[in-house]
Structures are given as C-alpha cells and as structure tokens.
Design an enzyme around this catalytic site. Structure first.
Site, PDB file in Angstrom:
ATOM      1  CB  THR A 165      -0.855  -0.023   1.197  1.00  0.00           C
ATOM      2  OG1 THR A 165      -1.565  -1.294   1.177  1.00  0.00           O
ATOM      3  CG2 THR A 165      -1.539   1.199   1.625  1.00  0.00           C
ATOM      4  NE  ARG A 193      -7.892  -8.205   3.080  1.00  0.00           N
ATOM      5  CZ  ARG A 193      -7.078  -7.346   3.039  1.00  0.00           C
ATOM      6  NH1 ARG A 193      -6.849  -6.569   2.082  1.00  0.00           N
ATOM      7  NH2 ARG A 193      -6.163  -7.155   4.261  1.00  0.00           N
ATOM      8  CB  VAL A 194     -13.105  -4.603   1.616  1.00  0.00           C
ATOM      9  CG1 VAL A 194     -12.767  -3.195   1.833  1.00  0.00           C
ATOM     10  CG2 VAL A 194     -13.693  -5.078   0.150  1.00  0.00           C
ATOM     11  N   GLY A 195     -10.036  -4.734   2.803  1.00  0.00           N
ATOM     12  CA  GLY A 195      -9.114  -4.202   3.668  1.00  0.00           C
ATOM     13  C   GLY A 195      -9.492  -3.137   4.540  1.00  0.00           C
ATOM     14  CG  ASP A 196      -5.856  -1.025   5.991  1.00  0.00           C
ATOM     15  OD1 ASP A 196      -5.757  -2.214   5.625  1.00  0.00           O
ATOM     16  OD2 ASP A 196      -5.229  -0.278   6.233  1.00  0.00           O
ATOM     17  CB  THR A 216       1.009   0.641   4.961  1.00  0.00           C
ATOM     18  OG1 THR A 216       1.465  -0.579   4.509  1.00  0.00           O
ATOM     19  CG2 THR A 216       2.255   1.120   5.768  1.00  0.00           C
ATOM     20  CG  HIS A 218      -2.384  -8.450   8.617  1.00  0.00           C
ATOM     21  ND1 HIS A 218      -2.943  -9.309   9.960  1.00  0.00           N
ATOM     22  CD2 HIS A 218      -3.199  -9.111   7.804  1.00  0.00           C
ATOM     23  CE1 HIS A 218      -3.490 -10.247   9.449  1.00  0.00           C
ATOM     24  NE2 HIS A 218      -3.818 -10.197   8.290  1.00  0.00           N
ATOM     25  N   GLY A 219      -4.266  -5.411   6.964  1.00  0.00           N
ATOM     26  CA  GLY A 219      -5.509  -4.774   6.922  1.00  0.00           C
ATOM     27  C   GLY A 219      -6.372  -5.373   8.013  1.00  0.00           C
TER      28      GLY A 219
HETATM   29  N1  ASP Z   1      -3.251  -2.469   4.418  1.00  0.00           N
HETATM   30  C1  ASP Z   1      -3.442  -3.109   3.095  1.00  0.00           C
HETATM   31  C2  ASP Z   1      -4.680  -4.144   3.198  1.00  0.00           C
HETATM   32  O1  ASP Z   1      -4.545  -4.753   3.834  1.00  0.00           O
HETATM   33  C3  ASP Z   1      -2.346  -3.908   2.788  1.00  0.00           C
HETATM   34  C4  ASP Z   1      -0.743  -3.102   2.858  1.00  0.00           C
HETATM   35  O2  ASP Z   1      -0.849  -2.250   3.642  1.00  0.00           O
HETATM   36  O3  ASP Z   1      -0.186  -3.589   2.462  1.00  0.00           O
HETATM   37  O4  ASP Z   1      -5.176  -4.192   2.015  1.00  0.00           O
END
Ligand code: ASP
Length: 294
Positions: A165, A193-196, A216, A218-219
């Site tokens: 990210t 899947r939708v992250g943070d 950035t 682990h979402g």
């Molecule tokens: N935070 C992002 C997600 O989980 C991934 C990342 O920051 O690399 O989608």
C-alpha cells in the site's frame, strides 16, 4: 499561515535489497509531486492526490499499476481520501479497472452524499465522471504474478507479505490537513476481501484539530484497532505525534499481533512515522527539501 509539509509512505514490509533503490526513488518522486502542489500554495487535498497518483502509476508499489493479486490472479483495489477541514471522506473498494482509485475516492467525497462505494455503483460513478480506466492486463505486473506464485506455494496467509500500500498526509499553508491511501490489498487475498484502506479511521484519517494519518500493513489487524484514528486519539489525549504513532502500533501488536506502519502529521506539521515490520519506505517534503528513509 503554516509551513506546508507532505509525508508519504510506500508500504511497510520486508523490502528486499534489490528493491530498496526503486522504493526510495518512488516515494521521493511522490513527495516532489506533492510539494509541487503545496509549494505553489495548493491545497493539502490536491497534494495528497498528486502524490498518491504518482505512486499508483509506479509499478513498484501495491496500488494502481503493480497492485498485488487475489488468489484467483485478479486485481481488486481499494482507496480512501479525507479532508481534515470538514471531515469529508470518500472511499472505494474492489475496483478492477481504474488507473487512479484515489481519483474515484475523491469523487465519492465531493460529488455524492456517500462515503464508501463499491461494485456497480462505483463503476457507474467512474463512467459518469470519466475516470481513466485500465484493463487488468495493464494493471498486472510480472512482479505481482511472481509474488502470487510464491504465496500460493507457501500459503503464507495472514501475515504482511509482498509489496504494499501507498499513502500520503499533507498540511497546506492554510492549516488544512488531508490524508489519502490506496492499495491492491494483500497477495493471495480471497476475491471480495476488502482491507482497512477504504475504512475511514483505519486506512487513513484527517482532522484539522488533531492531525492526519495513513496506514499500511495487515489490514485485518488495522481494522480491529482503527489504526489511523487511534494515532489521533493518542494525540487528543496529549501525546506528541511520534509517541502517538509508536503507541498505536504497539497496541496493534499487543492486542491482535498485527504488524504494519503508519505516517502522521500534527496540525503544526510535526511528523510521526513508525513501523513494526522490518522496513517502511517513507519520504517527506518541506520547504522544497525532500527527506526519505526505509
Ligand atoms: N493494508 C493493506 C490491506 O490490508 C495492505 C498493505 O498495507 O499492504 O489491504
């Protein structure tokens, strides 16, 4: 009048030696683009968009071209933007064919009464405002394919893996703060899947009264602690911005064993950046001077 400043990140992860130089030059270039706006009395919002678009166009980073792949080998991108003067926010999730997801997030914020749009509605909005498109073929890089192949082999689900990210936080001469974050998510994620990133308060946040932050890592962990807003909650309770970023990441590690990184600015332009991964690539621009680190 305040002294404008922009801070950029290009992801927190174990950046291999062979990618260090391109990561640093990529965030420095984005910081320069953001400064190009701020230095001419432009707005924090325009600055974060200019910086994030440069990163979305750079195949080194996991956003726009270069986005990492789902376990099916497809691209699904998320982005958000926030205006600290009004707490206006816009976000999009699960985009397949947009060159600059941050542009569409801004359209959601400025042209609709909504905050988060997905699917057919996001697609229609992109068409209505003629947002530039790219095919999956144009978005997928060799590096992203290679990472997916490696991931499938190792099935390393649940940990931050692969390139990541991008995000930017800016303060303009009028004292307005803005934050923007854009991502292809995590290698090997399930389709849908939708992250943070598009979750306001998790992937980013901006409030002129407190500061701005972009996350950035682990979402799934970031969402559970609302990482970007958590940084500003610490500021609200009296912490300096660097203490606030350190504490927010320590809490994410302690409570959900999550790793990642965050960049932040306070309303005076002081910078905080912390990470619990081996590296996070970052850059700042102030008075036309660029600083960077990894
Ligand atoms: N935070 C992002 C997600 O989980 C991934 C990342 O920051 O690399 O989608």
């Amino acid at each position: 009048m305040t002294d404008p400043v922009i801070v950029i990140h290009g992801g927190a992860w174990a950046i291999p030696e062979r990618l260090v130089d391109v990561n640093i030059s990529g965030v420095e270039d984005a910081a320069r683009k953001g400064w190009g706006v701020l230095g001419k009395s432009g707005s924090a919002l325009d600055a974060v968009v200019a910086a994030v678009k440069a990163l979305e166009d750079n195949p080194v980073f996991d956003a726009g071209i270069g986005s990492v792949l789902t376990e099916d080998g497809t691209v699904e991108m998320d982005a958000m933007i926030m205006d600290g003067s009004s707490l206006g926010a816009g976000a999009v999730a699960g985009l397949h064919d947009i060159r600059h997801p941050v542009d569409l997030a801004r359209i959601v914020m400025e042209r609709t009464p909504h905050v988060l749009m997905i699917g057919d509605g996001a697609r229609r909005l992109a068409e209505k405002y003629k947002v530039e498109k790219l095919t999956q073929k144009q978005l997928v890089t060799e590096e992203a394919r290679r990472e997916l192949a490696e991931w499938l082999e190792k099935k390393r689900a649940g940990t931050a893996f692969g390139h990541e990210t991008v995000g930017a936080v800016a303060l303009d001469a009028k004292g307005n703060l803005a934050a923007a974050t854009s991502t292809g998510g995590m290698t090997g994620k399930l389709v849908g899947r939708v992250g943070d990133v598009p979750i306001v308060g998790s992937g980013g946040y901006a409030d002129n009264k407190l500061g701005g932050a972009s996350s950035t890592g682990h979402g799934e962990a970031i969402m559970k602690v609302n990482l970007a807003r958590l940084v500003l909650t610490h500021v609200e309770a009296g912490a300096l911005i660097q203490e606030a970023t350190d504490r927010a990441l320590a809490y994410m590690m302690e409570r959900v064993a999550g790793t990642g990184g965050v960049i932040a600015l306070d309303p005076k332009g002081n910078v905080g950046h912390s990470y619990t991964t081996p590296h996070m690539v970052w850059a700042t621009a102030r008075n036309g001077k660029i600083e960077s680190g990894i």
